[in-house]
Design a protein around this motif. Structure first.
Motif, short mmCIF file in Angstrom:
data_model
loop_
_atom_site.label_atom_id
_atom_site.label_comp_id
_atom_site.label_asym_id
_atom_site.label_seq_id
_atom_site.Cartn_x
_atom_site.Cartn_y
_atom_site.Cartn_z
N SER A 11 52.44 43.98 40.84
CA SER A 11 51.00 44.01 40.58
C SER A 11 50.72 44.87 39.36
O SER A 11 51.25 45.99 39.24
CB SER A 11 50.25 44.57 41.79
OG SER A 11 50.35 43.69 42.89
N THR A 44 40.50 43.21 57.30
CA THR A 44 39.88 42.01 56.74
C THR A 44 39.31 41.08 57.82
O THR A 44 38.83 40.00 57.52
CB THR A 44 40.88 41.22 55.88
OG1 THR A 44 42.07 40.97 56.63
CG2 THR A 44 41.22 41.99 54.62
N ILE A 62 36.92 39.07 45.13
CA ILE A 62 38.02 39.50 44.27
C ILE A 62 38.92 38.33 43.92
O ILE A 62 39.29 38.13 42.76
CB ILE A 62 38.83 40.62 44.97
CG1 ILE A 62 38.01 41.90 45.08
CG2 ILE A 62 40.14 40.88 44.23
CD1 ILE A 62 38.61 42.92 46.01
N GLU A 63 39.27 37.54 44.93
CA GLU A 63 40.18 36.41 44.69
C GLU A 63 39.56 35.40 43.74
O GLU A 63 40.24 34.88 42.85
CB GLU A 63 40.52 35.74 46.03
CG GLU A 63 41.46 36.58 46.89
CD GLU A 63 41.72 35.95 48.25
OE1 GLU A 63 42.87 36.06 48.72
OE2 GLU A 63 40.80 35.37 48.84
N LEU A 98 40.22 48.66 48.53
CA LEU A 98 39.09 48.24 49.37
C LEU A 98 39.16 49.07 50.64
O LEU A 98 39.64 48.63 51.67
CB LEU A 98 39.21 46.74 49.65
CG LEU A 98 38.10 46.05 50.43
CD1 LEU A 98 36.74 46.32 49.81
CD2 LEU A 98 38.36 44.55 50.49
N GLY A 124 33.17 41.78 43.86
CA GLY A 124 34.52 41.39 43.51
C GLY A 124 34.68 41.16 42.02
O GLY A 124 35.68 41.59 41.40
N VAL A 175 45.59 44.16 46.18
CA VAL A 175 44.43 44.66 46.92
C VAL A 175 44.94 45.43 48.13
O VAL A 175 45.71 44.90 48.93
CB VAL A 175 43.51 43.52 47.39
CG1 VAL A 175 42.34 44.08 48.21
CG2 VAL A 175 42.97 42.74 46.19
N ILE A 207 43.21 47.14 43.46
CA ILE A 207 41.83 47.36 43.90
C ILE A 207 41.90 47.94 45.31
O ILE A 207 42.48 47.34 46.21
CB ILE A 207 41.02 46.06 43.89
CG1 ILE A 207 40.86 45.56 42.45
CG2 ILE A 207 39.65 46.28 44.54
CD1 ILE A 207 40.16 44.23 42.32
N ILE A 230 48.00 41.05 48.72
CA ILE A 230 47.26 41.92 49.65
C ILE A 230 48.22 42.76 50.48
O ILE A 230 49.24 42.26 50.98
CB ILE A 230 46.38 41.08 50.59
CG1 ILE A 230 45.42 40.21 49.78
CG2 ILE A 230 45.60 41.96 51.55
CD1 ILE A 230 44.72 39.16 50.60
N THR A 257 43.77 47.22 51.48
CA THR A 257 42.58 47.15 52.32
C THR A 257 42.88 47.57 53.75
O THR A 257 44.03 47.77 54.13
CB THR A 257 41.99 45.72 52.28
OG1 THR A 257 40.76 45.69 53.00
CG2 THR A 257 42.96 44.70 52.89
N VAL A 301 46.56 37.22 43.41
CA VAL A 301 46.20 38.39 44.22
C VAL A 301 47.24 38.58 45.32
O VAL A 301 47.60 37.64 46.02
CB VAL A 301 44.81 38.24 44.85
CG1 VAL A 301 44.51 39.40 45.81
CG2 VAL A 301 43.73 38.19 43.76
N LEU A 359 36.91 40.64 49.59
CA LEU A 359 38.21 40.08 49.20
C LEU A 359 38.05 38.67 48.63
O LEU A 359 38.70 38.31 47.64
CB LEU A 359 39.14 40.06 50.42
CG LEU A 359 40.55 39.51 50.19
CD1 LEU A 359 41.27 40.30 49.10
CD2 LEU A 359 41.34 39.53 51.49
#
Length: 345
Positions: free
Chosen positions: A130, A82, A94-95, A136, A307, A77, A134, A107, A79, A105, A91
């Motif tokens: 990964s 947060t 998503i998790e 964000l 998510g 992810v 995603i 980040i 981002t 996940v 988030l």
């Protein structure tokens, strides 16, 4: 205690795939298919395997599954901030969705979300194994294109992308949410609605301003000058102190619940009552919004569904190996509480 566990820690042997197959009365291949979510397994057989796994306290070896499939079963992810409720709640969604699908996940944070930074961040996540990313990234900026099928990028899906690329995007209809908020206040009898907006470089902030303006134009109402905050309660407080200097303000739509909280504080300091003197609508439906004084009328976004959809779309891109460019738009919901009422006659 199951029969593969010996006496005490020293005698413990972790249950194996073969142990599960033996207890369920199926082949090890069938157990493997159940673990990997293969569709061609009868429901009754799948249930027997799941019961056997639970009975033996069997935990699939995620690393082995990744090696067998050529994937790490990890989602990255990328981002921005947060600490803000929206990205933080997305988030969390998503998790939860990734965990249900057996994915971990990772980040990474963007300090400057331009095209280069996003590309570097996505490739950093790929270097950390990964399978896809995603994005964000709710700021309005230029972002990479080609949907993650470009040789230089991993598979990618975006949430609330200000400038969508050639990849799936999941978003909530921000403009519709602003119209719902504004029309609710107009329907109560307010002649116009003032607006405290979010930062102009945020996609959601811009869309909420446009929705507010469109609702007022459609109703033939005056469009007051817009004030801007930075999503914080302090900025909502400062903006409201200035806005409330204008005579005749009876209704305010605030672009998020934090700034709405600051607005309530400014009203209290100025001796104004909500909703008797000024009605107030926020956006996001924070978990605490119902406990504001008064309870805050606001626009709800389903971040868990956001998510879930982002993860599902990313896994489709990863597993199908083909680009997808659909834009999934979710409807917001107006939640009416005690902070709105008709204006005093």
């Amino acid at each position: 205690m199951n029969d593969v566990v010996g006496g005490g820690v020293a005698g413990y042997r972790a249950p194996t795939l073969t142990d599960v197959a033996k207890l369920a009365g199926v082949s090890t291949m069938t157990v493997s298919r159940v673990i990997n979510g293969h569709a061609k397994v009868a429901a009754e057989t799948r249930e027997r395997v799941m019961v056997a796994m639970d009975s033996l306290d069997y935990r699939p070896n995620m690393m082995a599954r990744g090696l067998a499939s050529g994937r790490s079963r990890s989602i990255g992810v990328l981002t921005v901030d947060t600490t803000l409720y929206g990205p933080r709640a997305a988030l969390r969604g998503i998790e939860g969705a990734a965990r249900e699908r057996g994915y971990s996940v990772t980040i990474a944070h963007l300090s400057d979300p331009d095209r280069t930074a996003v590309s570097q961040g996505a490739n950093l996540l790929r270097s950390r194994s990964s399978d896809g990313v995603i994005l964000l990234q709710p700021l309005i900026s230029e972002v990479p294109r080609n949907g993650g099928r470009h040789a230089d990028l991993p598979p990618m899906v975006a949430i609330h992308a200000g400038t969508p690329g050639d990849y799936p995007v999941v978003s909530v209809d921000q403009r519709l949410g602003a119209k719902l908020a504004t029309n609710h206040l107009l329907d109560l009898g307010h002649t116009t609605v003032w607006h405290i907006a979010g930062p102009s470089q945020w996609y959601e902030g811009l869309e909420r301003v446009l929705g507010w303006q469109e609702a007022l134009h459609t109703a033939g109402a005056d469009v007051p000058p817009v004030a801007h905050g930075d999503w914080s309660a302090a900025s909502g407080y400062a903006s409201a102190k200035e806005l409330l200097k204008n005579p005749g303000v009876t209704a305010i739509f605030v672009a998020n619940d934090s700034m709405a909280l600051g607005t309530l504080h400014a009203m209290h300091e100025l001796g104004l009552r909500c909703p008797e003197d000024v009605s107030l609508v926020g956006f996001d439906d924070y978990p605490e919004a119902a406990f504001f004084s008064p309870g805050l009328t606001t626009i709800r976004q389903d971040f868990d569904e956001i998510g879930q959809l982002a993860v599902e779309l990313l896994l489709q891109v990863i597993e199908d190996g083909a680009p997808r460019t659909q834009h999934v738009v979710l409807p917001p919901e107006l939640i009416v509480r005690a902070s709105t009422a008709p204006p005093r006659s």
